[in-house]
Scaffold this motif. Structure first.
Motif, PDB file in Angstrom:
ATOM      1  N   LEU A   1      -0.061   7.772  -4.743  1.00  0.00           N
ATOM      2  CA  LEU A   1      -1.028   6.974  -3.904  1.00  0.00           C
ATOM      3  C   LEU A   1      -2.444   6.935  -4.856  1.00  0.00           C
ATOM      4  O   LEU A   1      -2.884   5.769  -5.007  1.00  0.00           O
ATOM      5  CB  LEU A   1      -1.624   7.628  -2.638  1.00  0.00           C
ATOM      6  CG  LEU A   1      -0.551   7.584  -1.572  1.00  0.00           C
ATOM      7  CD1 LEU A   1      -0.949   8.504  -0.176  1.00  0.00           C
ATOM      8  CD2 LEU A   1      -0.429   6.095  -0.929  1.00  0.00           C
TER       9      LEU A   1
ATOM     10  N   GLY B   1      -3.735   3.308  -6.083  1.00  0.00           N
ATOM     11  CA  GLY B   1      -5.164   2.966  -6.195  1.00  0.00           C
ATOM     12  C   GLY B   1      -5.758   2.651  -7.512  1.00  0.00           C
ATOM     13  O   GLY B   1      -6.444   1.463  -7.725  1.00  0.00           O
TER      14      GLY B   1
ATOM     15  N   ALA C   1      -7.161   8.268  -0.429  1.00  0.00           N
ATOM     16  CA  ALA C   1      -5.694   8.757  -0.001  1.00  0.00           C
ATOM     17  C   ALA C   1      -5.859   9.910   1.118  1.00  0.00           C
ATOM     18  O   ALA C   1      -4.887  10.144   2.032  1.00  0.00           O
ATOM     19  CB  ALA C   1      -4.925   9.010  -1.233  1.00  0.00           C
TER      20      ALA C   1
ATOM     21  N   LEU D   1      -5.123   1.675   1.007  1.00  0.00           N
ATOM     22  CA  LEU D   1      -5.930   2.453   0.118  1.00  0.00           C
ATOM     23  C   LEU D   1      -7.104   1.862  -0.708  1.00  0.00           C
ATOM     24  O   LEU D   1      -8.339   2.458  -0.613  1.00  0.00           O
ATOM     25  CB  LEU D   1      -5.044   3.060  -0.853  1.00  0.00           C
ATOM     26  CG  LEU D   1      -5.428   4.078  -1.717  1.00  0.00           C
ATOM     27  CD1 LEU D   1      -5.801   5.329  -1.383  1.00  0.00           C
ATOM     28  CD2 LEU D   1      -4.323   4.286  -2.948  1.00  0.00           C
TER      29      LEU D   1
END
Length: 293
Positions: free
Chosen positions: A92, A96, A110, A145
């Motif tokens: 994640l 991002g 996250a 996100l």
């Protein structure tokens, strides 16, 4: 506003999406429904630039969508696109950073999303160790996100339990409250009816209906449930209405116009009593079934 204009996609001699046009207004949820093979996923892929359109265009606030615009979109594909053997938080953060977030900001966002999906204690686990429903939650977190300006979600509720659905709904409502246009496809018509401000119905690559929930309901057939005494069988011979169903004293009727409802009431009262005369507000799922039949 996201605007889809005359999108067409052919594969050889097969037309998968045919001249599709609809709007996804800012700050609203638009449900995208249709049977398997209707062209929903192909349309979403063209919106995202994953597939090149054979014809047509996608506009954002009246201007053609650019690659820079799409970098701020959130996209959740129908088939999961995450790394099964990589720890959840690590990937994640990586995703991002691909959206130009700092590692610290990506980690913070996250962890907040994982907390809301009750997965914060699993952040070090590999994705493949999670149940399919929890993998779906992580995929949703990946699409949200970077706080996208547009959300395109292909079957986001598939495999989610009721608690996860509620969490997802809360997140989407937060995004729409901030002005984000949301387009999501779903076979769960009860959820579409519960959430959507607008509906687009696709069948065999063609738009069968599109518009706000209220405008589609207003254009649907005008039906009433009536209960008369002693029996409703005589309604089959009345002009200006269609009997959809009748069972003893109760009938489901479709009227041609307001004058016909008044004529019915006069005729019914002349024969006995009218115990119920209820206009029925069609659900979006009923509208879908009607136009896609």
């Amino acid at each position: 506003m996201l605007q889809v204009r005359n999108l067409t996609r052919t594969f050889g001699d097969k037309t998968a999406v045919d001249n599709v046009t609809f709007d996804v207004p800012a700050g609203q949820m638009t449900g995208f429904v249709g049977g398997n093979g209707a062209g929903k996923t192909t349309t979403m892929r063209m919106i995202m630039g994953v597939l090149t359109a054979t014809a047509g265009e996608v506009l954002l606030n009246g201007s053609p969508v650019t690659a820079a615009d799409r970098s701020h979109f959130g996209y959740m594909p129908e088939e999961r696109g995450l790394y099964p053997k990589q720890p959840i938080l690590d990937q994640l953060i990586y995703l991002g950073q691909l959206h130009r977030m700092s590692a610290a900001d990506a980690r913070r966002e996250a962890m907040d999303l994982l907390e809301r999906f009750t997965l914060a204690d699993r952040y070090k686990d590999k994705l493949e160790s999670l149940s399919l429903g929890n993998q779906q939650r992580v995929q949703i977190a990946a699409s949200l996100l970077h706080r996208p300006t547009v959300l395109i979600l292909d079957e986001p509720f598939s495999g989610l339990d009721p608690a996860a659905v509620d969490s997802m709904v809360e997140l989407l409502r937060e995004r729409t409250a901030a002005g984000v246009p949301v387009l999501f496809s779903s076979h769960q018509l009860d959820l579409v009816d519960r959430l959507c401000d607008n509906l687009v119905v696709l069948k065999a690559g063609n738009v069968m209906a599109a518009g706000s929930s209220e405008s589609l309901r207003a254009s649907a057939p005008r039906r009433h449930r009536v209960t008369v005494s002693p029996d409703a069988g005589w309604l089959r011979d009345e002009p200006g209405l269609q009997v959809i169903d009748v069972a003893g004293p109760t009938a489901l009727l479709e009227f041609d116009g307001d004058a016909d409802t008044q004529r019915f009431l006069s005729a019914a009262l002349a024969r006995g009593t009218v115990e119920e005369f209820t206009p029925l507000r069609p659900t979006l799922s009923e509208i879908y079934r009607e136009v896609s039949a």
